[in-house]
Motif scaffolding. Structure first.
Motif, PDB file in Angstrom:
ATOM      1  N   GLU A   8     -36.026  45.903  54.764  1.00  0.00           N
ATOM      2  CA  GLU A   8     -35.595  46.918  55.721  1.00  0.00           C
ATOM      3  C   GLU A   8     -34.290  46.589  56.423  1.00  0.00           C
ATOM      4  O   GLU A   8     -33.578  47.473  56.861  1.00  0.00           O
ATOM      5  CB  GLU A   8     -36.715  47.169  56.738  1.00  0.00           C
ATOM      6  CG  GLU A   8     -37.690  48.098  56.088  1.00  0.00           C
ATOM      7  CD  GLU A   8     -38.821  48.617  56.897  1.00  0.00           C
ATOM      8  OE1 GLU A   8     -38.696  49.786  57.281  1.00  0.00           O
ATOM      9  OE2 GLU A   8     -39.797  47.888  57.083  1.00  0.00           O
ATOM     10  N   ALA A   9     -33.999  45.284  56.508  1.00  0.00           N
ATOM     11  CA  ALA A   9     -32.784  44.902  57.240  1.00  0.00           C
ATOM     12  C   ALA A   9     -31.532  44.954  56.359  1.00  0.00           C
ATOM     13  O   ALA A   9     -30.440  44.698  56.833  1.00  0.00           O
ATOM     14  CB  ALA A   9     -32.959  43.492  57.805  1.00  0.00           C
ATOM     15  N   THR A  10     -31.687  45.282  55.085  1.00  0.00           N
ATOM     16  CA  THR A  10     -30.497  45.338  54.233  1.00  0.00           C
ATOM     17  C   THR A  10     -29.739  46.642  54.480  1.00  0.00           C
ATOM     18  O   THR A  10     -30.329  47.647  54.871  1.00  0.00           O
ATOM     19  CB  THR A  10     -30.877  45.284  52.734  1.00  0.00           C
ATOM     20  OG1 THR A  10     -31.746  46.387  52.466  1.00  0.00           O
ATOM     21  CG2 THR A  10     -31.572  44.000  52.380  1.00  0.00           C
ATOM     22  N   ASP A  11     -28.438  46.613  54.219  1.00  0.00           N
ATOM     23  CA  ASP A  11     -27.626  47.825  54.376  1.00  0.00           C
ATOM     24  C   ASP A  11     -28.158  48.931  53.480  1.00  0.00           C
ATOM     25  O   ASP A  11     -28.188  50.092  53.858  1.00  0.00           O
ATOM     26  CB  ASP A  11     -26.166  47.542  54.015  1.00  0.00           C
ATOM     27  CG  ASP A  11     -25.431  46.893  55.182  1.00  0.00           C
ATOM     28  OD1 ASP A  11     -26.098  46.594  56.194  1.00  0.00           O
ATOM     29  OD2 ASP A  11     -24.217  46.679  55.073  1.00  0.00           O
ATOM     30  N   ILE A  12     -28.587  48.530  52.276  1.00  0.00           N
ATOM     31  CA  ILE A  12     -29.060  49.545  51.326  1.00  0.00           C
ATOM     32  C   ILE A  12     -30.194  50.357  51.932  1.00  0.00           C
ATOM     33  O   ILE A  12     -30.156  51.583  51.954  1.00  0.00           O
ATOM     34  CB  ILE A  12     -29.534  48.883  50.008  1.00  0.00           C
ATOM     35  CG1 ILE A  12     -28.345  48.263  49.279  1.00  0.00           C
ATOM     36  CG2 ILE A  12     -30.255  49.880  49.111  1.00  0.00           C
ATOM     37  CD1 ILE A  12     -28.703  47.586  47.977  1.00  0.00           C
ATOM     38  N   VAL A  13     -31.204  49.672  52.428  1.00  0.00           N
ATOM     39  CA  VAL A  13     -32.373  50.392  52.949  1.00  0.00           C
ATOM     40  C   VAL A  13     -32.069  50.993  54.319  1.00  0.00           C
ATOM     41  O   VAL A  13     -32.476  52.113  54.636  1.00  0.00           O
ATOM     42  CB  VAL A  13     -33.596  49.445  53.023  1.00  0.00           C
ATOM     43  CG1 VAL A  13     -34.782  50.127  53.685  1.00  0.00           C
ATOM     44  CG2 VAL A  13     -33.965  48.977  51.623  1.00  0.00           C
ATOM     45  N   PHE A  14     -31.310  50.261  55.102  1.00  0.00           N
ATOM     46  CA  PHE A  14     -31.071  50.688  56.479  1.00  0.00           C
ATOM     47  C   PHE A  14     -30.213  51.945  56.556  1.00  0.00           C
ATOM     48  O   PHE A  14     -30.446  52.827  57.354  1.00  0.00           O
ATOM     49  CB  PHE A  14     -30.397  49.531  57.231  1.00  0.00           C
ATOM     50  CG  PHE A  14     -30.234  49.780  58.698  1.00  0.00           C
ATOM     51  CD1 PHE A  14     -31.344  49.780  59.536  1.00  0.00           C
ATOM     52  CD2 PHE A  14     -28.974  50.004  59.243  1.00  0.00           C
ATOM     53  CE1 PHE A  14     -31.201  50.008  60.897  1.00  0.00           C
ATOM     54  CE2 PHE A  14     -28.830  50.235  60.591  1.00  0.00           C
ATOM     55  CZ  PHE A  14     -29.947  50.240  61.418  1.00  0.00           C
ATOM     56  N   LYS A  15     -29.214  52.033  55.679  1.00  0.00           N
ATOM     57  CA  LYS A  15     -28.330  53.192  55.847  1.00  0.00           C
ATOM     58  C   LYS A  15     -27.857  53.878  54.567  1.00  0.00           C
ATOM     59  O   LYS A  15     -27.094  54.819  54.628  1.00  0.00           O
ATOM     60  CB  LYS A  15     -27.109  52.814  56.701  1.00  0.00           C
ATOM     61  CG  LYS A  15     -26.331  51.621  56.215  1.00  0.00           C
ATOM     62  CD  LYS A  15     -25.191  51.307  57.177  1.00  0.00           C
ATOM     63  CE  LYS A  15     -24.247  50.295  56.560  1.00  0.00           C
ATOM     64  NZ  LYS A  15     -23.230  49.805  57.418  1.00  0.00           N
TER      65      LYS A  15
END
Ligand code: AMP
Length: 439
Positions: free
Chosen positions: A56-63
């Motif tokens: 969840e903290a990755t850029d991919i998942v986060f935004k």
């Protein structure tokens, strides 16, 4: 208002699609040599797969994910959250778990080719729909899935692929990012180091410092780079097993003459990576110079509810791979049909179609004209298409079985029987796009 392709997506048109096919063909050949087999997973997956598998903290998942609520089929049913896959490793591991692939003998060596979706800021070499060619080796530890030999083999396979496809000027960057045992101490050291400097960094880094400090190394903001340089390095925190694992990967690479560069800032964007992390860059690509990335993900299967199944894999950015090819000398020629069939006179379409079919059945590629065309127009059309030979199909030809074949390059016209045509038309080899312009 005209309707255009969605921002960040694009149409791949011929002849460029020929280069794509060549790249995919080379990849399939190399995968076969290394005993990898194709897997095709759905483009749509449950959002949870990426939240848990990618992190969840990755850029991919986060935004960056394209996520939407599916319509509930019945009132009693809850709408499911679906996501267009932003990468394929999580999908492959989900399939590994769902189909109990560990029950099959040996290691699972799987490859995929297909589109991925990320809502990034579009620019050259970065798209919202892009294509990846990737492979994964995964299996129970008893099948040898943790062995450094697997890491080295995957890297060698990539080098074979780059060479076969004709990509030059590449650089393999390697690091070890440790494991669940040694990374917490590193994360803590990073957190402490960041505490003193983070307010000078970009807002994304401020968020990363809170949620997952390792992700600070994903930062591309130029002003932040000197600060990032001062942060502690993962290499100093690796435990003994991770250190030994990495040393053996390097030893095999040296023994097989695979050149590499160590880069202790390379952490990759995804949470599930452990130990070996790598990236290949390519000289001609400019700002987006990462042509492929990959690494080990020993904890991923368990993170999404599966058994222990260490693995290693990579994803090649196919868009960039093709760009790197066209920047070099290995520009593939587009294929041009062997012949153009010119029906001559009224009601000759059926006879022309009949001949076209016969020739195609014998692996002669033909473009078919129309009996409303005068001969001059047929010649002009063939010439524009870069086709060197025109077969004239008129009433006389059909009756006698002798066809006039005109060579547009030298203007010669020869008459020949049906059975001679395939031989003559296939020779010489197909015209390339470069000679099209000469016609
Ligand atoms: P990743 O899945 O982030 O490890 O990326 C693997 C490779 O996919 C990268 O090295 C790029 O070559 C390619 N890639 C990632 N994101 C994009 C994008 N938005 N557009 C084009 N290629 C991409």
């Amino acid at each position: 208002m005209t309707i255009k392709a969605v921002r960040g997506t694009r149409d791949l048109l011929p002849p460029e699609t020929e280069s794509w096919n060549q790249v995919e063909q080379a990849a399939r050949e190399v995968f076969a040599l290394y005993n990898f087999h194709e897997i095709r997973t759905p483009i749509l997956e449950d959002t949870q797969l990426f939240a848990r598998g990618v992190g969840e903290a990755t850029d991919i998942v986060f935004k960056e994910m394209y996520t939407f609520e599916d319509r509930a089929r019945a009132q009693s049913e809850k709408a499911q959250s679906l996501t267009l896959r932003p990468e394929n490793t999580a999908g492959v591991v989900r399939a590994y778990i769902e189909h109990k692939l560990w029950e099959r003998p040996g290691l699972q060596k799987l490859y995929y080719i297909g589109p991925q979706f990320r809502r990034e800021r579009p620019q050259k070499g970065r798209y919202r729909q892009f294509y990846q060619i990737g492979a994964e080796v995964i299996g129970p530890p008893s099948a040898g899935s943790e062995s450094p030999a697997r890491d080295a083999e995957v890297l060698q396979m990539l080098v074979s692929l780059l060479q076969r496809a004709g990509i030059k000027d590449w650089n393999l960057q390697l690091n070890s990012v440790g494991c669940a045992n040694c990374r917490p101490a590193y994360n803590e050291a990073l957190r402490q180091a960041l505490a003193g400097v983070v307010d000078r960094m970009c807002v994304d880094c401020q968020r990363r410092a809170q949620t997952n400090p390792l992700r600070v190394f994903d930062c591309k903001v130029p002003e932040d780079q000197p600060t990032i340089e001062t942060l502690p390095r993962i290499g100093e925190f690796l435990d003994e097993p991770c250190r030994e694992h990495f040393a053996e990967v390097l030893e095999i690479l040296r023994a097989t003459g695979t050149p590499y560069t160590l880069n202790d800032r390379l952490v990759r964007g995804l949470d599930y990576y452990t130990r070996t992390a790598f990236e290949f860059t390519q000289g001609s690509l400019g700002a987006q110079n990462a042509i492929l990335g990959g690494g080990r993900y020993d904890g991923l299967s368990e993170a999404i509810g599966g058994p222990k199944a260490p693995g290693i894999g990579f994803a090649i950015g196919e868009d960039r791979f093709v760009m790197a090819l066209s920047a070099g000398e290995a520009v593939p020629s587009s294929s041009v049909p062997h012949a153009y069939i010119a029906p001559l006179g009224a009601k000759m379409n059926a006879a022309a179609a009949q001949l076209a079919r016969e020739l195609r059945d014998q692996n002669v590629s033909v473009e078919l004209g129309d009996d409303s065309f005068r001969l001059k127009k047929s010649f002009e059309t063939a010439e524009k298409l870069g086709i060197a030979k025109v077969i004239i199909v008129g009433e006389n030809e059909v009756a006698s079985g002798q066809f006039a074949v005109k060579d547009l390059k030298n203007g010669e016209q020869k008459s020949m029987g049906r059975e001679q045509l395939p031989e003559v038309l296939r020779r010489p080899a197909r015209t390339s796009s470069s000679s099209v312009t000469e016609v």
